[in-house]
Design a protein around this motif. Sequence first.
Motif, PDB file in Angstrom:
ATOM      1  N   HIS A  27       0.840  -1.194   0.000  1.00 28.48           N
ATOM      2  CA  HIS A  27       0.000   0.000   0.000  1.00 28.48           C
ATOM      3  C   HIS A  27       0.884   1.256   0.000  1.00 28.48           C
ATOM      4  CE1 HIS A  27      -3.367   2.537   0.684  1.00 28.48           C
ATOM      5  NE2 HIS A  27      -3.056   2.838   1.935  1.00 28.48           N
ATOM      6  N   GLN A  28       1.887   1.264   0.866  1.00 28.00           N
ATOM      7  CA  GLN A  28       2.789   2.416   0.972  1.00 28.00           C
ATOM      8  C   GLN A  28       3.417   2.754  -0.398  1.00 28.00           C
ATOM      9  OE1 GLN A  28       2.568  -0.022   3.151  1.00 28.00           O
ATOM     10  NE2 GLN A  28       2.908   0.673   5.240  1.00 28.00           N
ATOM     11  N   ARG A  29       3.893   1.737  -1.069  1.00 32.01           N
ATOM     12  CA  ARG A  29       4.542   1.981  -2.374  1.00 32.01           C
ATOM     13  C   ARG A  29       3.577   2.577  -3.375  1.00 32.01           C
ATOM     14  NH1 ARG A  29       8.690  -3.210  -2.811  1.00 32.01           N
ATOM     15  NH2 ARG A  29      10.260  -2.217  -1.498  1.00 32.01           N
ATOM     16  N   MET A  30       2.362   2.046  -3.379  1.00 35.00           N
ATOM     17  CA  MET A  30       1.362   2.560  -4.307  1.00 35.00           C
ATOM     18  C   MET A  30       1.101   4.038  -4.038  1.00 35.00           C
ATOM     19  SD  MET A  30       0.475   0.340  -6.483  1.00 35.00           S
ATOM     20  CE  MET A  30       1.480  -1.131  -6.588  1.00 35.00           C
ATOM     21  N   VAL A  31       0.938   4.376  -2.766  1.00 34.40           N
ATOM     22  CA  VAL A  31       0.601   5.763  -2.419  1.00 34.40           C
ATOM     23  C   VAL A  31       1.795   6.683  -2.701  1.00 34.40           C
ATOM     24  CG1 VAL A  31      -0.136   7.302  -0.573  1.00 34.40           C
ATOM     25  CG2 VAL A  31      -1.096   4.999  -0.734  1.00 34.40           C
ATOM     26  N   ILE A  32       2.993   6.216  -2.426  1.00 37.82           N
ATOM     27  CA  ILE A  32       4.187   7.023  -2.726  1.00 37.82           C
ATOM     28  C   ILE A  32       4.279   7.277  -4.231  1.00 37.82           C
ATOM     29  CG2 ILE A  32       6.718   7.003  -2.790  1.00 37.82           C
ATOM     30  CD1 ILE A  32       6.599   5.467  -0.083  1.00 37.82           C
ATOM     31  N   TYR A  33       4.079   6.215  -4.997  1.00 37.86           N
ATOM     32  CA  TYR A  33       4.177   6.397  -6.442  1.00 37.86           C
ATOM     33  C   TYR A  33       3.071   7.305  -6.961  1.00 37.86           C
ATOM     34  CZ  TYR A  33       4.805   5.617 -11.376  1.00 37.86           C
ATOM     35  OH  TYR A  33       5.030   5.825 -12.708  1.00 37.86           O
ATOM     36  N   LYS A  34       1.878   7.139  -6.396  1.00 33.49           N
ATOM     37  CA  LYS A  34       0.747   7.972  -6.831  1.00 33.49           C
ATOM     38  C   LYS A  34       1.063   9.457  -6.597  1.00 33.49           C
ATOM     39  CE  LYS A  34      -3.332   7.219  -4.870  1.00 33.49           C
ATOM     40  NZ  LYS A  34      -3.840   8.257  -3.981  1.00 33.49           N
ATOM     41  N   ALA A  35       1.659   9.738  -5.437  1.00 34.15           N
ATOM     42  CA  ALA A  35       2.013  11.131  -5.128  1.00 34.15           C
ATOM     43  C   ALA A  35       2.956  11.679  -6.198  1.00 34.15           C
ATOM     44  CB  ALA A  35       2.662  11.214  -3.752  1.00 34.15           C
ATOM     45  N   LEU A  36       3.861  10.845  -6.653  1.00 34.69           N
ATOM     46  CA  LEU A  36       4.818  11.278  -7.667  1.00 34.69           C
ATOM     47  C   LEU A  36       4.188  11.397  -9.041  1.00 34.69           C
ATOM     48  CD1 LEU A  36       7.770   9.236  -6.300  1.00 34.69           C
ATOM     49  CD2 LEU A  36       7.967  11.623  -7.031  1.00 34.69           C
ATOM     50  N   ALA A  37       3.319  10.454  -9.359  1.00 27.45           N
ATOM     51  CA  ALA A  37       2.731  10.431 -10.697  1.00 27.45           C
ATOM     52  C   ALA A  37       1.653  11.494 -10.865  1.00 27.45           C
ATOM     53  CB  ALA A  37       2.157   9.036 -10.981  1.00 27.45           C
ATOM     54  N   SER A  38       1.168  12.043  -9.743  1.00 31.23           N
ATOM     55  CA  SER A  38       0.059  13.009  -9.802  1.00 31.23           C
ATOM     56  C   SER A  38       0.519  14.444  -9.986  1.00 31.23           C
ATOM     57  CB  SER A  38      -0.768  12.952  -8.517  1.00 31.23           C
ATOM     58  OG  SER A  38      -1.150  11.640  -8.232  1.00 31.23           O
ATOM     59  N   THR A  39       1.819  14.669 -10.043  1.00 28.08           N
ATOM     60  CA  THR A  39       2.310  16.043 -10.122  1.00 28.08           C
ATOM     61  C   THR A  39       3.436  16.172 -11.137  1.00 28.08           C
ATOM     62  OG1 THR A  39       3.310  17.846  -8.866  1.00 28.08           O
ATOM     63  CG2 THR A  39       3.922  15.617  -8.231  1.00 28.08           C
ATOM     64  N   THR A  40       3.585  17.390 -11.668  1.00 29.17           N
ATOM     65  CA  THR A  40       4.743  17.654 -12.527  1.00 29.17           C
ATOM     66  C   THR A  40       5.694  18.614 -11.819  1.00 29.17           C
ATOM     67  OG1 THR A  40       3.655  19.536 -13.562  1.00 29.17           O
ATOM     68  CG2 THR A  40       3.388  17.394 -14.634  1.00 29.17           C
ATOM     69  N   TYR A  65      12.138   7.634   1.699  1.00 29.34           N
ATOM     70  CA  TYR A  65      13.485   7.650   1.132  1.00 29.34           C
ATOM     71  C   TYR A  65      13.866   6.285   0.560  1.00 29.34           C
ATOM     72  CZ  TYR A  65      15.234  12.293   2.363  1.00 29.34           C
ATOM     73  OH  TYR A  65      15.457  13.640   2.410  1.00 29.34           O
ATOM     74  N   LYS A  66      13.597   5.224   1.349  1.00 35.73           N
ATOM     75  CA  LYS A  66      13.960   3.877   0.914  1.00 35.73           C
ATOM     76  C   LYS A  66      13.292   3.524  -0.410  1.00 35.73           C
ATOM     77  CE  LYS A  66      13.557   1.627   4.846  1.00 35.73           C
ATOM     78  NZ  LYS A  66      13.279   0.572   5.853  1.00 35.73           N
ATOM     79  N   ASN A  67      12.019   3.880  -0.540  1.00 36.55           N
ATOM     80  CA  ASN A  67      11.305   3.500  -1.750  1.00 36.55           C
ATOM     81  C   ASN A  67      11.678   4.366  -2.939  1.00 36.55           C
ATOM     82  OD1 ASN A  67       9.707   1.142  -1.187  1.00 36.55           O
ATOM     83  ND2 ASN A  67       8.789   2.389   0.407  1.00 36.55           N
ATOM     84  N   ILE A  68      11.946   5.615  -2.691  1.00 38.20           N
ATOM     85  CA  ILE A  68      12.439   6.462  -3.772  1.00 38.20           C
ATOM     86  C   ILE A  68      13.706   5.843  -4.344  1.00 38.20           C
ATOM     87  CG2 ILE A  68      13.598   8.652  -4.251  1.00 38.20           C
ATOM     88  CD1 ILE A  68      11.549   9.945  -2.316  1.00 38.20           C
ATOM     89  N   ARG A  69      14.597   5.430  -3.463  1.00 39.64           N
ATOM     90  CA  ARG A  69      15.835   4.784  -3.902  1.00 39.64           C
ATOM     91  C   ARG A  69      15.540   3.494  -4.679  1.00 39.64           C
ATOM     92  NH1 ARG A  69      21.427   3.959  -2.751  1.00 39.64           N
ATOM     93  NH2 ARG A  69      21.444   6.160  -2.231  1.00 39.64           N
ATOM     94  N   THR A  70      14.631   2.690  -4.108  1.00 41.99           N
ATOM     95  CA  THR A  70      14.261   1.433  -4.771  1.00 41.99           C
ATOM     96  C   THR A  70      13.714   1.700  -6.173  1.00 41.99           C
ATOM     97  OG1 THR A  70      13.718   0.465  -2.631  1.00 41.99           O
ATOM     98  CG2 THR A  70      12.822  -0.639  -4.571  1.00 41.99           C
ATOM     99  N   PHE A  71      12.828   2.677  -6.276  1.00 45.75           N
ATOM    100  CA  PHE A  71      12.203   2.991  -7.567  1.00 45.75           C
ATOM    101  C   PHE A  71      13.232   3.521  -8.569  1.00 45.75           C
ATOM    102  CE2 PHE A  71       7.928   4.077  -5.268  1.00 45.75           C
ATOM    103  CZ  PHE A  71       7.769   2.741  -4.951  1.00 45.75           C
ATOM    104  N   THR A  72      14.094   4.408  -8.127  1.00 45.55           N
ATOM    105  CA  THR A  72      15.080   4.954  -9.075  1.00 45.55           C
ATOM    106  C   THR A  72      16.066   3.865  -9.494  1.00 45.55           C
ATOM    107  OG1 THR A  72      16.337   5.842  -7.194  1.00 45.55           O
ATOM    108  CG2 THR A  72      14.955   7.376  -8.377  1.00 45.55           C
ATOM    109  N   ASP A  73      16.485   3.020  -8.549  1.00 46.20           N
ATOM    110  CA  ASP A  73      17.386   1.916  -8.900  1.00 46.20           C
ATOM    111  C   ASP A  73      16.744   0.993  -9.927  1.00 46.20           C
ATOM    112  OD1 ASP A  73      19.271   2.905  -7.211  1.00 46.20           O
ATOM    113  OD2 ASP A  73      19.061   1.373  -5.665  1.00 46.20           O
ATOM    114  N   ALA A  74      15.428   0.821  -9.800  1.00 48.01           N
ATOM    115  CA  ALA A  74      14.716  -0.081 -10.702  1.00 48.01           C
ATOM    116  C   ALA A  74      14.342   0.593 -12.019  1.00 48.01           C
ATOM    117  CB  ALA A  74      13.461  -0.601 -10.013  1.00 48.01           C
ATOM    118  N   GLY A  75      14.620   1.890 -12.136  1.00 48.46           N
ATOM    119  CA  GLY A  75      14.302   2.605 -13.364  1.00 48.46           C
ATOM    120  C   GLY A  75      12.839   3.012 -13.457  1.00 48.46           C
ATOM    121  N   LEU A  76      12.113   2.993 -12.343  1.00 51.22           N
ATOM    122  CA  LEU A  76      10.698   3.370 -12.340  1.00 51.22           C
ATOM    123  C   LEU A  76      10.532   4.862 -12.118  1.00 51.22           C
ATOM    124  CD1 LEU A  76       9.444   0.450 -10.074  1.00 51.22           C
ATOM    125  CD2 LEU A  76       9.013   0.723 -12.523  1.00 51.22           C
ATOM    126  N   LEU A  77      11.623   5.497 -11.743  1.00 57.34           N
ATOM    127  CA  LEU A  77      11.607   6.894 -11.349  1.00 57.34           C
ATOM    128  C   LEU A  77      12.936   7.491 -11.772  1.00 57.34           C
ATOM    129  CD1 LEU A  77       9.420   8.286  -9.641  1.00 57.34           C
ATOM    130  CD2 LEU A  77      10.886   7.955  -7.656  1.00 57.34           C
TER     131      LEU A  77
END
Lengths: 148, 148
Positions: A27-40, A65-77
Amino acid sequence: MDVEHSLQQRMDLFRQRCLELGLACTHQRMVIYKALASTTAHPTPEAIYEQVKREIPAISLGTVYKNIRTFTDAGLLREVSVLHDSLRLDANLGDHHHLVCVRCKAIFDVPETEVTPVQLREPLPDGFRLERCSVLFLGVCAQCAAAQ
Amino acid sequence: MDVEHSLQQRMDLFRQRCLELGLACTHQRMVIYKALASTTAHPTPEAIYEQVKREIPAISLGTVYKNIRTFTDAGLLREVSVLHDSLRLDANLGDHHHLVCVRCKAIFDVPETEVTPVQLREPLPDGFRLERCSVLFLGVCAQCAAAQ
DNA sequence: TGACAAAGGATAATTATTATTATTCAATAG
DNA sequence: CTATTGAATAATAATAATTATCCTTTGTCA
């Protein structure tokens, strides 16, 4: 040409990419990503934290912070602030650009004459006073590439 | 076309600009500027501190930071890492560029189609693996301009 | 469902930077 | 050339940003 995707579509795509990558769809990851995807607005981790807290008040800043790192490492962000680790200075005030190794953060000069002129086809937002233009060529330097 | 200047010439120019700006020409400032003008590696404050310490072992890191700030405020030095204050993120993985307010650090998207194609005329250094190119249009946004 | 790896939350630690303050030094008025 | 004064320095404390640690909880897949 990029196709416009709705937020819902981008969330579905994100969930799918997580599955492919073996990342748990929490759930946390979804909400974190949503926050990022909802804004420019290209928010900071702190701003994302504030946004996510509205939906998950118990979330911790470390998790963001941990998930931002995870997402950028994975190329999702992607990181807009490629050189944000530390202040990097330049005594050369003449026009030129930079070549940056995204691994070791080495910066090399690229003379302006080696780059085709950069021009905006559309006018800037109302009242924005343009001062200069800086091109960053991003990649991996020979040393870092050699070290895997 | 820029004229090449020797280090000595650039030091003289720096001393002269300091006089014009009413900045004291201290030994520390000269050595700090020399460290910056002697390299194209775009060093961090910490790296400059280490370099300067060889010549002035008693120098303090605070002095280095303070003078870097003084020099950049006076336009004698430039910051390569414009967005270094904090991590800024982007969930949009499509090609696009950015417009940045150097005052408030607001970031706006610039679609790739609004910018003339950026190309390197010369080959990159041996073995550098180019991944992408990011253009930063730097200036002052309407709000910040209005607030002086 | 249950075991186990992965993720989260709390918090400590680290790194980068800025602020504070007493002391010293550079500029310049006499 | 010297005395004065405001600016600059050194030492240090404080803050901001980020990462690491440790233990608990939760997804995932058999």
